[in-house]
Design a protein around this motif. Structure first.
Motif, PDB file in Angstrom:
ATOM      1  N   ALA A 143       0.826  -1.209   0.000  1.00 43.02           N
ATOM      2  CA  ALA A 143       0.000   0.000   0.000  1.00 43.02           C
ATOM      3  C   ALA A 143       0.861   1.260   0.000  1.00 43.02           C
ATOM      4  O   ALA A 143       0.573   2.226  -0.717  1.00 43.02           O
ATOM      5  CB  ALA A 143      -0.923  -0.004   1.219  1.00 43.02           C
ATOM      6  N   GLN A 144       1.937   1.247   0.795  1.00 37.97           N
ATOM      7  CA  GLN A 144       2.825   2.410   0.863  1.00 37.97           C
ATOM      8  C   GLN A 144       3.447   2.703  -0.497  1.00 37.97           C
ATOM      9  O   GLN A 144       3.562   3.861  -0.915  1.00 37.97           O
ATOM     10  CB  GLN A 144       3.925   2.180   1.901  1.00 37.97           C
ATOM     11  N   SER A 145       3.827   1.656  -1.185  1.00 37.27           N
ATOM     12  CA  SER A 145       4.412   1.813  -2.518  1.00 37.27           C
ATOM     13  C   SER A 145       3.404   2.443  -3.479  1.00 37.27           C
ATOM     14  O   SER A 145       3.743   3.323  -4.273  1.00 37.27           O
ATOM     15  CB  SER A 145       4.869   0.450  -3.042  1.00 37.27           C
ATOM     16  N   TYR A 146       2.162   2.008  -3.380  1.00 37.81           N
ATOM     17  CA  TYR A 146       1.102   2.560  -4.238  1.00 37.81           C
ATOM     18  C   TYR A 146       0.865   4.034  -3.917  1.00 37.81           C
ATOM     19  O   TYR A 146       0.742   4.870  -4.813  1.00 37.81           O
ATOM     20  CB  TYR A 146      -0.182   1.759  -4.032  1.00 37.81           C
ATOM     21  N   ILE A 147       0.821   4.352  -2.619  1.00 39.19           N
ATOM     22  CA  ILE A 147       0.580   5.734  -2.186  1.00 39.19           C
ATOM     23  C   ILE A 147       1.696   6.653  -2.678  1.00 39.19           C
ATOM     24  O   ILE A 147       1.449   7.735  -3.212  1.00 39.19           O
ATOM     25  CB  ILE A 147       0.458   5.802  -0.645  1.00 39.19           C
ATOM     26  N   GLU A 148       2.927   6.212  -2.502  1.00 37.47           N
ATOM     27  CA  GLU A 148       4.063   7.043  -2.913  1.00 37.47           C
ATOM     28  C   GLU A 148       4.153   7.153  -4.429  1.00 37.47           C
ATOM     29  O   GLU A 148       4.611   8.167  -4.958  1.00 37.47           O
ATOM     30  CB  GLU A 148       5.353   6.457  -2.344  1.00 37.47           C
ATOM     31  N   GLY A 149       3.661   6.153  -5.125  1.00 35.05           N
ATOM     32  CA  GLY A 149       3.669   6.200  -6.585  1.00 35.05           C
ATOM     33  C   GLY A 149       2.713   7.227  -7.150  1.00 35.05           C
ATOM     34  O   GLY A 149       2.866   7.689  -8.285  1.00 35.05           O
TER      35      GLY A 149
END
Length: 379
Positions: free
Chosen positions: A371-377
């Motif tokens: 989820a963090q990767s998606y948010i930062e993307g």
């Protein structure tokens, strides 16, 4: 040309001017509750000023507004929006600030005011807010011989109450919650987990893993019933005295009153923070008539706030609503839904993330890192 001819010519010119320019008119888009109230205030404003106000109820107001912004379509003069849409609107148009609209920031509750702040400027006129609270079914507590908690209760006490309810009567559901809902998790994360701030959100933390594990444990023990996206079921259970505690938005107060449910409300158990959901007016046409109309709306908002059990953004609104002191405490202790691209990504991804983690289909930390990767993307 004789006098009669000149008179007719003048009438034609005046008529053509009105056709071209038109009478003064303000277009307001609104949604959610209170269409009748807006119509009533608009009529009153027209009688006082001669300026017509067209109130347009839009069921999915953000969808319509975003389409107009992206496609260059017609915009209203004034539009009621959620604070979370504000930054997206600002991508297309530089909205006038509260100062430019001639309104004093000191007149508004700070926690609602800051919800509409973009780059240090308040870019909408705060109107009202709903907030997450705990509804307690008084009849259920009486039936079980249990005392109602007070507003100083904490999450540990909340869990103990759930256990007692389950022990005393298996037929009563202690509480329900949308365990896969970012709306619920955001407030829990802000209070019990970690990583929520005005600068952004970080979900892949050990504190959030522990929070997810706690929620899973409470669900597996039958203390929390998960009813994601099925609000009518939760409401019906509460009305039928099958549910003891319902954490949900304050907009349900009016419904429970209409159904004559014997209930009371509490601030959510500390440190759980209720999500504050503010609405405000964005102004696309900053002229004198619009500014007068906004001021007129605010100064006549007492009936709206009382009738719909809303928390007014203005400090000086005097209300008869017996729940207001608790609602104001909930706002003070609450967390505002931020307005940013990053948080749009948060709302998009956290539902599936929570479902994967709480159902055991994925390790909680692994799911949160995804989820963090998606948010930062999405930044």
């Amino acid at each position: 040309m004789d006098g009669k001819g000149r008179y007719i010519l003048i009438l034609i010119v005046i008529s053509s001017l009105f056709i071209t320019v038109g009478f003064p008119k303000i277009v307001l888009w609104m949604s959610w509750e209170g269409e009748d109230w807006f119509e009533k205030v608009a009529d009153s404003f027209e009688k006082n000023t001669g300026v017509e106000v067209e109130v347009v109820y839009v069921p999915n107001i953000w969808k319509k507004l975003s389409m107009s912004l992206r496609g260059g379509g017609d915009l209203p003069d004034v539009c009621l929006v959620k604070n979370e849409n504000l930054e997206s609107i600002e991508r297309y148009i530089d909205l006038p600030s509260l100062d430019e609209l001639g309104l004093d920031k000191r007149s508004f509750h700070e926690n609602i005011l800051k919800a509409f702040t973009v780059d240090g400027k308040v870019k909408a006129v705060p109107f009202y807010a709903d907030v997450q609270i705990a509804y307690l079914n008084v009849d259920v507590f009486k039936k079980l011989g249990m005392n109602l908690p007070n507003d100083s209760w904490n999450f540990e006490e909340f869990v103990e109450i759930l256990k007692k309810i389950k022990q005393k009567d298996e037929g009563i559901t202690p509480t329900t919650m949308g365990l896969f809902s970012p709306y619920f998790f955001f407030g829990l994360q802000a209070g019990i987990g970690s990583g929520v701030s005005s600068d952004g959100v970080k979900v892949d933390t050990e504190e959030n893993v522990k929070l997810i594990e706690l929620l899973k444990k409470l669900h597996d023990e039958g203390l929390i019933m998960n009813i994601t996206k099925k609000r009518p079921i939760m409401v019906k259970m509460f009305i039928k005295k099958e549910l003891a505690i319902l954490p949900h938005g304050s907009f349900l107060i009016r419904k429970f009153e209409e159904k004559k449910v014997n209930f009371t409300i509490r601030v959510l158990p500390k440190p759980w923070k209720g999500v504050v959901d503010p609405k405000g007016f964005v102004v696309f046409k900053n002229d004198e008539n619009v500014r007068k109309f906004i001021s007129f709306l605010l100064s006549n908002s007492e009936d709206f706030m009382d009738d719909y059990r809303k928390i007014p953004a203005l400090k000086n609104v005097k209300l008869k609503n017996k729940y207001m002191s608790t609602l104001l405490k909930a706002v003070e202790n609450g967390v505002v839904q931020p307005s940013s691209v990053e948080f749009e990504e948060y709302w998009d991804v956290m539902g599936s993330t929570l479902e994967l983690a709480i159902t055991g289909k994925m390790d909680p930390m692994e799911a949160l890192k995804m989820a963090q990767s998606y948010i930062e993307g999405g930044r």
